[in-house]
Design an enzyme around this catalytic site. Sequence first.
Site, PDB file in Angstrom:
ATOM      1  N   PHE A 239       0.866  -1.188   0.000  1.00 21.31           N
ATOM      2  CA  PHE A 239       0.000   0.000   0.000  1.00 21.31           C
ATOM      3  C   PHE A 239       0.900   1.234   0.000  1.00 21.31           C
ATOM      4  CE2 PHE A 239      -2.250   3.108   2.811  1.00 21.31           C
ATOM      5  CZ  PHE A 239      -3.504   3.195   2.195  1.00 21.31           C
TER       6      PHE A 239
ATOM      7  N   GLU B 227       0.172   3.607  10.150  1.00 22.70           N
ATOM      8  CA  GLU B 227      -1.287   3.665   9.934  1.00 22.70           C
ATOM      9  C   GLU B 227      -1.921   4.750  10.806  1.00 22.70           C
ATOM     10  OE1 GLU B 227      -3.410   0.081   9.082  1.00 22.70           O
ATOM     11  OE2 GLU B 227      -1.601  -0.966   8.454  1.00 22.70           O
ATOM     12  N   GLY B 228      -1.226   5.884  10.907  1.00 20.98           N
ATOM     13  CA  GLY B 228      -1.701   7.022  11.684  1.00 20.98           C
ATOM     14  C   GLY B 228      -1.057   7.053  13.063  1.00 20.98           C
TER      15      GLY B 228
END
Length: 384
Positions: free
Chosen positions: A122, A364-365
């Site tokens: 990703f 992821e944050g």
Amino acid sequence: MALDPETFDQLVQTVRRFIRERLVPIERQVDEADKIPDDIVAEMKELGLFGLSIPQEYGGIGLTVTEEVKLAFELGYTSPAFRSIIGTNNGIGSQGIVNDGTPEQKAKYLPKLASGEIIGSFCLTEPDVGSDAASLRTSARMDGNEYVLNGTKRYITNAPHAGVFTVMARTDPENKGAGGISAFIVENGLPGLKFGKADKKMGQKGAHVCDVIFEDVRIPADSIIGGKEGMGFKTAMKVLDRGRINIAAACVGVAQRLIEESLRYATERKQFGQAIANYQLIQAMLADSQTECYAAKMMVLDAAEKRDRGENTIQEAACAKYYASEMVGRVADRAVQIHGGAGYLAEYSVERFYRDVRLFRIYEGTSQIQQLIIAREMLKRFAG
Ligand SMILES: Cc1cc2nc3c(=O)[nH]c(=O)nc-3n(C[C@H](O)[C@H](O)[C@H](O)COP(=O)(O)OP(=O)(O)OC[C@H]3O[C@@H](n4cnc5c(N)ncnc54)[C@H](O)[C@@H]3O)c2cc1C
């Protein structure tokens, strides 16, 4: 569709046995060699671990989010690197296609991702674009019936092994925000697609990350996920929303392992004539870790169940990821403390887990971004 309870229970037992018998014994070897042995990856494929979250019609196991987190509690018992190798195919590397792909895209890529024949990655983060992902600069310019990709993506998990990438790129140069972004499926091996050298990391050795560089990479127009421009940021956020619940579950799994290691050491190690587990100051650390781990587990299960019921879980997923990733950091710190000097040495697994879990608060944050999401959702819900 959920598995029937008996089949799911069998899956959990099989995975638990595989973890205890095959993965735990080689954790140190994987950390030192920075590589997961090929035969272990092959066994993971056979067990179906690459397709846990991919629908059954595309060859996956098709777990619900609740089932997936219960399995993630198990997988978290061992080094996060093992979870990482299957993590992108089950999460950020496949879910864009699962959620928003066209029927043709699903049929072409999902069976290969589910079997582990190809690894999916990703590509959102860039050298100058991290938390503020909507400002990304990688461009996708239409030329005839192709898009031409240019830009660099940074810290891409499993990129050195990937066969296919979900790439977020700007299709509308006039729109500098989220609406100008589209998501693409890009196959490895195309001219102009290059890789940086594998990054050296603090922990999670055996899981690999590197830059992915696009220099005039030409991809067919139908590579756009969902077939429509401008939807890419939404696709990315949906993927991350589900991913956050899964990372939170992994944190709970690792915390459970760390608590077990702490209990084992505290009951074996004697000082001042008795096991250190008898001392109330040690017990306080054990109790704090257990309480926080239990709280995180309940948050994860609640968020997962709400998501399976089709509810909006942006806030719950962010709360769970924020709390569980911070929680496992504290649990790892206490585990090292309970081990005393031994906890600082590579011979004991808590030293490795201490390094491994640090990442959960970043990717992821980050924790700060989770706080912003939680507050934004609170204010939105309050305003009605
Ligand atoms: C091992 C690893 C694997 C990764 N895998 C992937 C992957 O597969 N795909 C992918 O696309 N990305 C991946 N990432 C990237 C990861 O998601 C980012 O590193 C992360 O989102 C943070 O971005 P950044 O590193 O640019 O930090 P920055 O955004 O520069 O943040 C730096 C600091 O500033 C804080 N900050 C930023 N903005 C604000 C604000 N508005 N308010 C308060 N504080 C703020 C952050 O919380 C952080 O503390 C990976 C990273 C690592 C390290």
